[in-house]
Design an enzyme around this catalytic site. Structure first.
Site, PDB file in Angstrom:
ATOM      1  N   ASP A 186      -3.713   2.367  -5.320  1.00 34.70           N
ATOM      2  CA  ASP A 186      -2.409   2.344  -4.623  1.00 34.70           C
ATOM      3  C   ASP A 186      -2.259   1.159  -3.682  1.00 34.70           C
ATOM      4  OD1 ASP A 186      -4.235   3.103  -2.670  1.00 34.70           O
ATOM      5  OD2 ASP A 186      -2.758   4.300  -1.609  1.00 34.70           O
ATOM      6  N   GLU A 187      -3.025   0.113  -3.920  1.00 31.55           N
ATOM      7  CA  GLU A 187      -3.076  -0.970  -2.939  1.00 31.55           C
ATOM      8  C   GLU A 187      -3.332  -2.297  -3.645  1.00 31.55           C
ATOM      9  OE1 GLU A 187      -6.264  -0.221  -0.238  1.00 31.55           O
ATOM     10  OE2 GLU A 187      -6.118  -2.212   0.653  1.00 31.55           O
ATOM     11  N   ASP A 243       0.858  -1.186   0.000  1.00 31.57           N
ATOM     12  CA  ASP A 243       0.000   0.000   0.000  1.00 31.57           C
ATOM     13  C   ASP A 243       0.895   1.238   0.000  1.00 31.57           C
ATOM     14  OD1 ASP A 243      -2.045   1.782   0.280  1.00 31.57           O
ATOM     15  OD2 ASP A 243      -2.769   1.020   2.201  1.00 31.57           O
TER      16      ASP A 243
HETATM   17 MG   LIG Z   1      -2.486   3.956   0.489  1.00 31.73          MG
END
Ligand SMILES: [Mg+2]
Length: 384
Positions: A105-106, A11
């Site tokens: 983003d993960e 993340d």
């Molecule tokens: Mg994040």
């Protein structure tokens, strides 16, 4: 026990704010908020510099600016975020194709058995963090554990720029001191209910008797107790095609009632069969997952000579696996699951002739179609 897996949860830290800084270093260290600036604007990303003021994502911007009056607000450059996101996922896919993208983003990565390629898991994780830093000028936090659930909690705990491994078997101890809100799925309302029962930590939740918890929280409670112990064997859902389809259920009470178990198997198999047909696939193997009252969990597979998509065959194979499992150990059962694996395209009529890929429910009509096309004597029902 189920086979041990190694899952990374990766993340990026404060992604939108970090992305802006990656192209404009002057923003580094500033109290930066990304989000809508209009009357009803909302915080999309709070940099770490504004978090001590209580600013959080999803908060109204007006409130964020009352909490942190000097903050610098930017509307956000979503083309930039998309580009960085693509590059981020490409780095992860350099290590394994088994990447489940959760958001820009993960992602989860199934890194099981990759030590021969990349060395110890912590080294691979450090390499990934290093590449993200050098190539994207971003920092990522990585949690390593045997499940999605625990790896996610581990990466969240260590933000920013964290790397933490929860060793196999250490899940319950790791989670025990944490407040219940750390468990994904426990929101403020559930936490309040649990608080009234005197349950504030995940350790207390894991040890709480099921009956009273169910009365307060409903049937969801049994699953919460398992998750508070760090038990999660959900599969990664990979990009593109599913590799397997499964369905499972945790019982209100552990049971040895055979008729009930068989009825459950039939229901799960039909659910799985429906999803398999909706996906337009056939399956070469059927799996049964069974958890006993002592949390021992077994997964048994049966790979078939022909691929199937009919409920009757899935039920039949799953029943056989149940029978074999309970013959080895007939203890109270807590959870049952049925899955289909080795998914294949439905056979073309021609390949059917040499690989006998048939489905019981569709056999007759398939034979009819082939006879129409190749003549009456081209196929006959063989001996199984
Ligand atoms: Mg994040």
């Amino acid at each position: 026990m189920a086979a041990e897996r190694t899952i990374f949860h990766v993340d990026i830290d404060a992604f939108f704010a970090a992305a802006e800084r990656s192209v404009d270093p002057d923003l580094i260290g500033k109290r930066l908020i990304i989000g809508g600036t209009g009357g009803r604007g909302v915080v999309a990303c709070a940099s770490y510099e504004v978090r001590p003021f209580g600013v959080r994502s999803a908060m109204p911007m007006s409130r964020a600016l009352r909490l942190c009056p000097g903050a610098l607000v930017m509307r956000g450059n979503f083309d930039l975020y998309r580009k960085l996101s693509r590059e981020f996922m490409a780095i992860l896919r350099d290590y394994t194709p088994d990447v489940q993208v959760m958001s820009v983003d993960e992602a989860y990565m199934d890194m099981t058995g990759t030590e021969g390629l990349y060395g110890p898991h912590e080294k691979a994780a450090a390499d990934i963090k290093d590449r993200v830093r050098r190539e994207l000028k971003l920092t990522a936090s990585i949690g390593i554990a045997g499940s999605r659930l625990v790896s996610k909690i581990a990466s969240d705990e260590r933000k920013p720029d964290g790397l933490f491994t929860v060793p196999p078997g250490g899940e319950a101890d790791y989670l025990a001191p944490m407040p219940v809100r750390k468990l994904p799925g426990i929101g403020p309302r559930a936490a309040e209910k649990l608080g009234r029962l005197g349950v504030r930590t995940l350790g207390q939740l894991a040890a709480f008797p099921e009956g009273p918890l169910r009365r307060e929280m409903g049937n969801h409670a049994v699953r919460l107790i398992d998750r508070a112990k760090g038990i999660d064997d959900s599969e990664l859902t990979l990009d593109g095609e599913a590799k397997s389809i499964s369905s499972e259920t945790t019982f209100h009470e552990d049971t040895t009632d055979r008729a009930f178990l068989e009825k459950t198997i039939a229901g799960l198999a039909e659910k799985v069969g429906r999803r398999l047909r909706r996906a337009g696939k056939h399956a070469r193997s059927v799996s049964l997952k069974l958890r006993y009252d002592d949390f021992t969990t077994l997964t048994r597979h049966n790979t078939l000579p022909v691929s199937i998509d009919g409920d009757a065959r899935i039920v039949e194979v799953a029943m056989g696996l149940l029978d074999a499992t309970l013959r080895q150990r007939n203890a109270p059962v807590r959870l049952l699951g049925v899955g289909v694996e080795n998914l294949t395209e439905p056979a073309s009529q021609l390949s059917m002739l040499d690989t006998a890929v048939v489905d019981d429910s569709a056999l007759s009509s398939t034979l009819d179609r082939i006879r129409d096309r190749f003549g009456e004597d081209s196929v006959s029902r063989g001996p199984g």
